[in-house]
Scaffold this motif. Structure first.
Motif, PDB file in Angstrom:
ATOM      1  N   ASP A   9       1.013  -1.157  -0.050  1.00  0.00           N
ATOM      2  CA  ASP A   9       0.034   0.079  -0.035  1.00  0.00           C
ATOM      3  C   ASP A   9       1.048   1.318  -0.039  1.00  0.00           C
ATOM      4  O   ASP A   9       1.726   1.484   0.972  1.00  0.00           O
ATOM      5  N   THR A  10       0.849   2.084  -1.071  1.00  0.00           N
ATOM      6  CA  THR A  10       1.704   3.175  -1.473  1.00  0.00           C
ATOM      7  C   THR A  10       1.698   4.328  -0.166  1.00  0.00           C
ATOM      8  O   THR A  10       2.680   4.635   0.460  1.00  0.00           O
ATOM      9  N   ALA A  11       0.447   4.512   0.449  1.00  0.00           N
ATOM     10  CA  ALA A  11       0.438   5.384   1.486  1.00  0.00           C
ATOM     11  C   ALA A  11       0.755   4.949   2.795  1.00  0.00           C
ATOM     12  O   ALA A  11       1.779   5.813   3.553  1.00  0.00           O
ATOM     13  N   GLU A  12       0.975   3.473   3.080  1.00  0.00           N
ATOM     14  CA  GLU A  12       1.228   2.963   4.230  1.00  0.00           C
ATOM     15  C   GLU A  12       2.994   2.908   4.349  1.00  0.00           C
ATOM     16  O   GLU A  12       3.637   3.517   5.196  1.00  0.00           O
ATOM     17  N   LEU A  13       3.171   2.845   2.864  1.00  0.00           N
ATOM     18  CA  LEU A  13       4.806   2.777   2.548  1.00  0.00           C
ATOM     19  C   LEU A  13       5.499   4.132   2.817  1.00  0.00           C
ATOM     20  O   LEU A  13       6.409   4.307   3.453  1.00  0.00           O
ATOM     21  N   ASN A  14       4.756   5.117   2.334  1.00  0.00           N
ATOM     22  CA  ASN A  14       5.200   6.365   2.175  1.00  0.00           C
ATOM     23  C   ASN A  14       5.280   6.995   3.395  1.00  0.00           C
ATOM     24  O   ASN A  14       6.226   7.810   3.753  1.00  0.00           O
ATOM     25  N   GLN A  15       4.345   6.638   4.468  1.00  0.00           N
ATOM     26  CA  GLN A  15       4.510   7.166   5.953  1.00  0.00           C
ATOM     27  C   GLN A  15       5.613   6.639   6.326  1.00  0.00           C
ATOM     28  O   GLN A  15       6.208   7.340   7.413  1.00  0.00           O
ATOM     29  N   ARG A  16       6.212   5.627   6.053  1.00  0.00           N
ATOM     30  CA  ARG A  16       7.659   4.972   6.455  1.00  0.00           C
ATOM     31  C   ARG A  16       8.906   5.052   5.568  1.00  0.00           C
ATOM     32  O   ARG A  16       9.654   4.612   5.828  1.00  0.00           O
ATOM     33  N   LYS A  17       8.436   6.212   4.544  1.00  0.00           N
ATOM     34  CA  LYS A  17       9.598   6.596   3.865  1.00  0.00           C
ATOM     35  C   LYS A  17      10.261   5.588   2.980  1.00  0.00           C
ATOM     36  O   LYS A  17      11.329   5.450   2.634  1.00  0.00           O
ATOM     37  N   MET A  18       9.205   4.529   2.434  1.00  0.00           N
ATOM     38  CA  MET A  18       9.323   3.835   1.452  1.00  0.00           C
ATOM     39  C   MET A  18       8.511   3.830   0.361  1.00  0.00           C
ATOM     40  O   MET A  18       7.448   4.623   0.187  1.00  0.00           O
ATOM     41  N   LEU A  19       8.923   3.696  -1.097  1.00  0.00           N
ATOM     42  CA  LEU A  19       8.395   3.848  -2.140  1.00  0.00           C
ATOM     43  C   LEU A  19       7.111   2.768  -2.407  1.00  0.00           C
ATOM     44  O   LEU A  19       7.182   1.843  -2.005  1.00  0.00           O
ATOM     45  N   GLY A  20       5.943   3.097  -2.857  1.00  0.00           N
ATOM     46  CA  GLY A  20       4.834   2.296  -2.952  1.00  0.00           C
ATOM     47  C   GLY A  20       5.079   1.668  -4.356  1.00  0.00           C
ATOM     48  O   GLY A  20       5.864   2.117  -5.196  1.00  0.00           O
ATOM     49  N   PRO A  21       4.375   0.737  -4.705  1.00  0.00           N
ATOM     50  CA  PRO A  21       4.492  -0.258  -5.854  1.00  0.00           C
ATOM     51  C   PRO A  21       4.312   0.693  -7.131  1.00  0.00           C
ATOM     52  O   PRO A  21       5.055   0.544  -8.341  1.00  0.00           O
ATOM     53  N   ASP A  22       3.141   1.717  -6.949  1.00  0.00           N
ATOM     54  CA  ASP A  22       3.041   2.567  -8.274  1.00  0.00           C
ATOM     55  C   ASP A  22       4.230   3.938  -8.293  1.00  0.00           C
ATOM     56  O   ASP A  22       4.043   4.592  -9.248  1.00  0.00           O
ATOM     57  N   GLN A  23       5.232   3.771  -7.575  1.00  0.00           N
ATOM     58  CA  GLN A  23       6.355   4.853  -7.567  1.00  0.00           C
ATOM     59  C   GLN A  23       7.616   4.169  -8.075  1.00  0.00           C
ATOM     60  O   GLN A  23       8.496   4.956  -8.237  1.00  0.00           O
ATOM     61  N   TYR A  24       7.406   2.957  -8.982  1.00  0.00           N
ATOM     62  CA  TYR A  24       8.600   2.530  -9.527  1.00  0.00           C
ATOM     63  C   TYR A  24       8.436   2.746 -11.007  1.00  0.00           C
ATOM     64  O   TYR A  24       7.275   3.017 -11.305  1.00  0.00           O
ATOM     65  N   LEU A  25       9.374   2.707 -11.751  1.00  0.00           N
ATOM     66  CA  LEU A  25       9.433   2.769 -13.316  1.00  0.00           C
ATOM     67  C   LEU A  25       8.413   1.812 -14.019  1.00  0.00           C
ATOM     68  O   LEU A  25       7.762   2.127 -14.694  1.00  0.00           O
ATOM     69  N   GLN A  26       8.286   0.779 -13.292  1.00  0.00           N
ATOM     70  CA  GLN A  26       7.448  -0.633 -13.910  1.00  0.00           C
ATOM     71  C   GLN A  26       6.821  -1.205 -12.834  1.00  0.00           C
ATOM     72  O   GLN A  26       6.916  -0.530 -11.800  1.00  0.00           O
ATOM     73  N   ASP A  27       6.075  -2.252 -12.969  1.00  0.00           N
ATOM     74  CA  ASP A  27       5.341  -2.771 -11.870  1.00  0.00           C
ATOM     75  C   ASP A  27       6.121  -3.848 -11.267  1.00  0.00           C
ATOM     76  O   ASP A  27       6.613  -5.035 -11.548  1.00  0.00           O
ATOM     77  N   PRO A  28       6.525  -3.299  -9.839  1.00  0.00           N
ATOM     78  CA  PRO A  28       7.654  -4.186  -8.980  1.00  0.00           C
ATOM     79  C   PRO A  28       7.009  -5.555  -8.452  1.00  0.00           C
ATOM     80  O   PRO A  28       7.344  -6.352  -8.022  1.00  0.00           O
ATOM     81  N   ILE A  29       5.489  -5.556  -8.417  1.00  0.00           N
ATOM     82  CA  ILE A  29       4.668  -6.541  -7.781  1.00  0.00           C
ATOM     83  C   ILE A  29       4.951  -7.620  -8.700  1.00  0.00           C
ATOM     84  O   ILE A  29       5.329  -8.786  -8.275  1.00  0.00           O
TER      85      ILE A  29
END
Length: 162
Positions: free
Chosen positions: A109-129
């Motif tokens: 979850d991007t919002a949860e990850l961003n709160q912890r200073k990590m990139l969410g899946p939709d913030q990578y160049l392509q699909d990291p999942i």
């Protein structure tokens, strides 16, 4: 311990072009752990997070059943993974220490990850999942987990007095 060249993590193209183990080991470990938990190849695993003490680097997320663990290296004894991580960061930063916490948030979850200073899946160049699922699919989970479990059961040799 592998160290990325300066600027790679800030460059989406260069980051995406890293080999899978380096990509998931140095900046996208949370995506690999989240993909594992999304479609668990083995049951009973949960996420854990290594949180370095204030002023230090070395955050890492992996999955574990409490005895063995899985991350970009594959399966290993949990204590061995933690020891390897501690040894690597302690060599780079004197006084390095950390806290281990059970993950209590959605690793995809991007919002949860961003709160912890990590990139969410939709913030990578392509699909990291999808990339993580492909990485996970290449592994013989039953055999590799069994091998890791055997390393936790090896006892120290018995000393015999002569």
């Amino acid at each position: 311990m592998y160290v990325l060249k300066h600027g790679i993590k800030k460059n989406p193209e260069k980051r995406w072009m890293l080999p899978d183990r380096i990509f998931f080991g140095y900046g996208a470990c949370h995506i690999l752990a989240g993909a594992f938990l999304e479609r668990p190849p083995l049951q009973g695993f949960y996420g854990e997070r290594i949180i370095p003490d204030e002023g230090f680097w070395g955050n890492h997320i992996y999955v574990t059943d409490g005895v063995i663990a899985f991350d970009h290296h594959g399966y290993s004894a949990r204590e061995r993974l933690l020891g390897h991580h501690r040894k690597g960061w302690s060599k780079q930063s004197a006084g390095w220490d950390c806290t281990i916490e059970k993950v209590d948030f959605d690793l995809l979850d991007t919002a949860e990850l961003n709160q912890r200073k990590m990139l969410g899946p939709d913030q990578y160049l392509q699909d990291p999942i999808s990339r993580a699922h492909r990485f996970i699919k290449r592994i013989d989970h039953a055999e590799d987990a069994k091998r890791a479990l055997r390393t936790t059961l090896i006892q120290a040799p018995i000393c015999v007095s002569i």
